[in-house]
Write a protein that holds these residues in place. Structure first.
Motif, short mmCIF file in Angstrom:
data_model
loop_
_atom_site.label_atom_id
_atom_site.label_comp_id
_atom_site.label_asym_id
_atom_site.label_seq_id
_atom_site.Cartn_x
_atom_site.Cartn_y
_atom_site.Cartn_z
N THR A 148 -91.63 -6.64 -24.20
CA THR A 148 -92.22 -7.59 -23.45
C THR A 148 -92.97 -8.42 -24.29
O THR A 148 -93.63 -9.57 -23.82
CB THR A 148 -93.23 -6.66 -22.44
N ALA A 149 -93.55 -8.15 -25.48
CA ALA A 149 -94.28 -8.68 -26.34
C ALA A 149 -93.64 -9.41 -27.70
O ALA A 149 -94.25 -10.27 -28.03
CB ALA A 149 -95.56 -8.22 -26.46
N VAL A 150 -92.71 -8.91 -28.16
CA VAL A 150 -92.15 -9.20 -29.45
C VAL A 150 -90.68 -9.64 -29.22
O VAL A 150 -90.40 -10.72 -29.87
CB VAL A 150 -91.89 -7.80 -30.35
N ASP A 151 -89.77 -9.37 -28.36
CA ASP A 151 -88.41 -9.65 -28.16
C ASP A 151 -88.55 -11.22 -28.15
O ASP A 151 -89.15 -11.75 -27.12
CB ASP A 151 -87.97 -9.11 -26.84
N PRO A 152 -87.73 -12.00 -28.93
CA PRO A 152 -87.84 -13.38 -28.86
C PRO A 152 -87.16 -13.77 -27.68
O PRO A 152 -87.24 -15.19 -27.47
CB PRO A 152 -86.88 -13.77 -30.04
N ARG A 153 -86.43 -13.21 -27.02
CA ARG A 153 -85.56 -13.55 -25.58
C ARG A 153 -86.50 -13.33 -24.54
O ARG A 153 -86.09 -13.43 -23.12
CB ARG A 153 -84.76 -12.64 -25.31
N ARG A 154 -87.85 -12.83 -24.52
CA ARG A 154 -88.71 -12.39 -23.49
C ARG A 154 -89.04 -13.50 -22.43
O ARG A 154 -89.35 -13.32 -21.30
CB ARG A 154 -90.10 -11.68 -23.90
N GLY A 155 -89.25 -14.69 -23.05
CA GLY A 155 -89.46 -15.67 -22.14
C GLY A 155 -90.76 -15.69 -21.38
O GLY A 155 -91.58 -15.25 -21.69
N SER A 156 -90.81 -16.03 -20.04
CA SER A 156 -91.71 -15.77 -18.93
C SER A 156 -92.31 -14.38 -18.76
O SER A 156 -93.27 -13.97 -18.50
CB SER A 156 -91.68 -16.45 -17.61
N LEU A 157 -91.30 -13.54 -19.19
CA LEU A 157 -91.86 -12.04 -19.22
C LEU A 157 -92.89 -11.62 -20.05
O LEU A 157 -93.67 -10.69 -19.71
CB LEU A 157 -90.46 -11.15 -19.56
#
Length: 263
Positions: A169-178
């Motif tokens: 939720t905080a690191v993944d570069p694909r997290r977007g609005s999440l």
């Protein structure tokens, strides 16, 4: 904030003294202070309210367990929200280790964070001892009938889950609005883990959270579990998410591809 791509680096030459590093380190110190003050403070509050009960049996009561889980979850939610835009919202040496082995933070920045997190926990524990009239911080301990190996495995599993949620939720570069929900998701994961592990080993999942009260309260029995378990769990979570869940980045070519030949 974590870099957009994986990079294993010691750190830029100016990173040790750069204002951004100083701000991020201060943010980690203050947020860890907030989290430990609220979390350990909730336990001391229960001690004050029910002084006649043995601590172990009080911890087994559902109402007390929910109180501690809620205080820790809300405290971590607020602490991460306060610093996520400045430092990435680690507030935990195990999370910092997960980001380090995943290549999302430099070694210099990780060292700064670890020092800040430990100092924040110590200062919070010291102030709690002052404002409560000298009550010793409780820290963490194994419940009766729980062996060291069981406590170690529990800390590894609980911390793995916590850091895995942080990474997604905080690191993944694909997290977007999440990413907006990251502090809430991490706080809820911590609270849920305390509901599971609290009656067995206290469910630390955070070496700084364990170290501050142990130092100020001078309670060291089985303390190594609350370092080794979270660090193993956090490191495994970082490696697992980074190398199994994050897709391999394919370099972009700027030249025009050759047309296929006709056969």
């Amino acid at each position: 904030m974590p870099p957009p791509s994986r990079a294993y680096v010691f750190g830029r030459p100016d990173e040790a003294t750069h204002p951004d590093s100083m701000r991020a380190t201060l943010a980690e110190f203050l947020s860890t202070f907030i989290f430990v003050f609220v979390g350990e403070g909730s336990i001391l509050a229960l001690d004050k309210m029910y002084p006649e009960e043995a601590r172990y049996y009080r911890a087994m009561r559902a109402s007390s367990l929910v109180t501690m889980a809620l205080a820790h979850g809300l405290g971590l939610f607020a602490a991460i929200s306060a610093c996520i835009n400045i430092s990435g919202g680690h507030v935990n040496p195990a999370i910092t280790l997960g980001a380090l082995v995943g290549g999302r933070i430099s070694l210099i920045r990780a060292l700064y964070y670890w020092v800040a997190q430990l100092l924040g926990a110590i200062v919070a524990s010291l102030l709690l001892r002052v404002v409560t009239g000298g009550m010793r911080p409780v820290g963490f301990y194994l419940a009766s009938g729980v062996g060291e190996l069981h406590g170690l495995l529990l800390e590894i599993i609980l911390t793995f889950a916590l850091v895995y949620v942080f990474y997604s939720t905080a690191v993944d570069p694909r997290r977007g609005s999440l990413g907006i929900l990251a502090p809430l998701a991490i706080g809820l994961m911590l609270a849920a883990n305390i509901l599971i592990g609290g009656p067995f080993d206290g469910a630390s999942m955070n070496p700084a959270r364990a170290f501050g009260p142990a130092l100020v309260g001078w309670r060291w029995r089985h303390h190594w579990i609350y370092w080794l378990g979270p660090l193993i769990g956090g490191g495994l979570a970082g490696l697992t998410y980074e190398f199994l869940m994050v897709p391999v980045e394919v370099p972009h070519h700027t030249h025009t591809p050759l047309a296929p030949e006709d056969y």
